[in-house]
Design an enzyme around this catalytic site. Structure first.
Site, mmCIF file in Angstrom:
data_model
loop_
_atom_site.group_PDB
_atom_site.id
_atom_site.type_symbol
_atom_site.label_atom_id
_atom_site.label_comp_id
_atom_site.label_asym_id
_atom_site.label_seq_id
_atom_site.Cartn_x
_atom_site.Cartn_y
_atom_site.Cartn_z
ATOM 1 N N SER A 49 -0.139 27.866 -0.785
ATOM 2 C CA SER A 49 0.961 28.372 -1.776
ATOM 3 C C SER A 49 0.910 27.948 -3.062
ATOM 4 O O SER A 49 1.340 28.639 -3.986
ATOM 5 C CB SER A 49 2.319 28.217 -1.125
ATOM 6 O OG SER A 49 2.659 26.705 -1.180
ATOM 7 N N HIS A 70 -2.427 34.455 0.614
ATOM 8 C CA HIS A 70 -1.109 33.698 0.880
ATOM 9 C C HIS A 70 -0.199 34.559 1.457
ATOM 10 O O HIS A 70 0.272 35.420 0.873
ATOM 11 C CB HIS A 70 -0.805 33.234 -0.477
ATOM 12 C CG HIS A 70 0.530 32.358 -0.608
ATOM 13 N ND1 HIS A 70 1.309 32.463 -1.545
ATOM 14 C CD2 HIS A 70 1.013 31.665 0.548
ATOM 15 C CE1 HIS A 70 2.486 31.893 -1.153
ATOM 16 N NE2 HIS A 70 2.318 31.425 -0.052
ATOM 17 N N GLU A 104 -0.468 37.553 -1.451
ATOM 18 C CA GLU A 104 -1.047 37.217 -2.638
ATOM 19 C C GLU A 104 -2.496 37.120 -2.257
ATOM 20 O O GLU A 104 -2.988 36.226 -1.459
ATOM 21 C CB GLU A 104 -0.538 36.141 -3.370
ATOM 22 C CG GLU A 104 0.867 36.147 -3.838
ATOM 23 C CD GLU A 104 1.412 34.924 -4.623
ATOM 24 O OE1 GLU A 104 2.113 35.130 -5.616
ATOM 25 O OE2 GLU A 104 1.225 33.963 -4.018
ATOM 26 N N ASN A 124 5.326 31.715 -6.854
ATOM 27 C CA ASN A 124 5.754 30.510 -6.966
ATOM 28 C C ASN A 124 5.815 29.916 -8.199
ATOM 29 O O ASN A 124 6.204 28.931 -8.580
ATOM 30 C CB ASN A 124 4.976 29.495 -5.988
ATOM 31 C CG ASN A 124 5.565 29.323 -4.533
ATOM 32 O OD1 ASN A 124 6.659 29.708 -4.507
ATOM 33 N ND2 ASN A 124 4.702 29.495 -3.678
#
Length: 385
Positions: free
Chosen positions: A116, A137, A149, A187
């Site tokens: 991540s 991801h 992702e 993130n």
């Protein structure tokens, strides 16, 4: 296509379920026999519930299970076309794993990591053939969360990202392509949702219940930042913040909070431990928010300005294109609307004015406006228009 998954925790088993449901044979590997047994039982229970609710037929559930091979034997990966790891978020562990993986698979097998926030380039560097390494991801829980992702490293061969994007799309997911920068899209862009909420709390502007109320009732977010941090767990959320902060050369925009650090150190991880920002133990009374709309709007405006600025900066630095940034925030963290769309709705000049007011007040680089935001305001333009 035959797919190998390494790690049978919640993420690995969830990904295995997604891929098997899409019609592929899947080898789910874990050296821990008990973890593997738990994963098998969890998937069986999930499929049984789905069949009971009529979401799939009993025959479909049986077929999905038939396509899943739960194994402790890494020799099963010899015929895989794609292997994806979902092990502990530790760079050295992943690098060692990828070194070992290359000895198990064919020369053209694609090697993917579900990290991540770690560098895909660093993971790929452990391989003899780094050109076949890529980030894929998923978000937890993988069967329910639509966003994935796709992150090519600098070593990744041309065209592999698009191939993986098409493959992930065939699994019924919403793929976006991101540059290999800390936190990728979600993130990275979502950090102020937590960080600025913590800053507001630490300054005594509002308590946690009031900040959560402002973001859900006035902002339309599904969860307030403190409820969400408790839901994710501070053992995960705090460590990702810490990782992103270090990876960005300690840029103050991503600075972690001592308040959250202390919860993490105390083992108050949130729902999973029974206590975090809120107390989840039996008989505990949750605090009531102060439902002051003027205060709530002040909180929402400040956090939203920071979120929008992060999304704009991600666009400016070509972390992803505008369509993928919007998809990432609506499908990955369920924001009520895309942040670039929100910027256009509020008016880029309004967002910039709020950021500049914060910078004037604090004189901290944390509140610096993205040059692209200034450019859009200067040209009297919009982001999606």
């Amino acid at each position: 296509m035959i797919v190998g998954i390494i790690g049978s925790g919640a993420m690995g088993s969830g990904i295995a379920q997604v891929i098997a449901t899409a019609g592929h044979k899947v080898h789910l590997l874990d050296k821990n026999a008990q973890a593997l047994q738990r994963a098998a039982q969890s998937i069986k229970d999930t499929l049984r519930k789905m069949a009971a609710k009529g979401k799939i037929s009993e025959n479909e559930a049986a077929d999905i299970l038939d396509r899943l091979n739960f194994t402790e034997n890494n020799q099963e990966f010899g015929n895989c076309d794609l292997v994806l790891e979902a092990v502990v978020e530790d760079l050295q562990v992943k690098q060692q794993l990828f070194k070992e993986l290359e000895l198990m698979v064919t020369g053209d097998c694609v090697l993917a990591t579900n990290t991540s926030s770690l560098s895909i380039a660093s993971i790929a560097a452990a391989c003899e053939k780094p050109e076949r390494v890529i980030g894929i991801h998923f978000f937890n829980p993988a069967p329910l969360m639509p966003l994935v992702e796709i992150i090519p490293a600098v070593q990744t061969r041309d065209g592999l990202a698009e191939e993986m994007k098409n493959l992930v799309q065939s699994w019924g997911k919403v793929p976006v392509i991101a540059k290999d920068t800390p936190g990728f899209i979600v993130n990275r862009v979502a950090r102020p949702f937590y960080g600025e909420a913590l800053r507001i709390y630490e300054e005594g502007i509002a308590d946690i219940a009031t900040i959560d109320w402002a973001m859900t009732e006035l902002g339309g977010f599904r969860m307030g930042p403190f409820t969400l941090m408790d839901f994710i767990g501070h053992d995960v959320n705090y460590r990702v913040t810490e990782s992103v902060f270090a990876s960005f050369f300690y840029d103050p925009r991503y600075k972690p909070s001592f308040t959250q650090k202390r919860l993490y150190e105390a083992g108050y991880f949130g729902r999973k431990s029974g206590r975090g920002f809120y107390n989840y133990q039996e008989g505990a009374v949750l605090p009531e928010p102060t439902k002051d709309k003027e205060l709530g709007q002040q909180i929402l405006t400040r956090i939203l300005a920071m979120l929008i600025n992060e999304a704009v900066d991600a666009l400016a630095l070509k972390v992803a294109n505008k369509e993928d940034i919007e998809l990432a925030m609506t499908k990955g963290v369920n924001y009520p609307k895309g942040l670039l769309d929100w910027a256009d709705e509020l008016g880029p000049e309004h967002v910039l004015a709020n950021l500049d007011a914060l910078y004037k007040e604090y004189h901290e680089d944390r509140y610096r406006a993205s040059p692209l935001l200034r450019k859009v305001v200067r040209e009297n333009s919009t982001f999606l228009g």
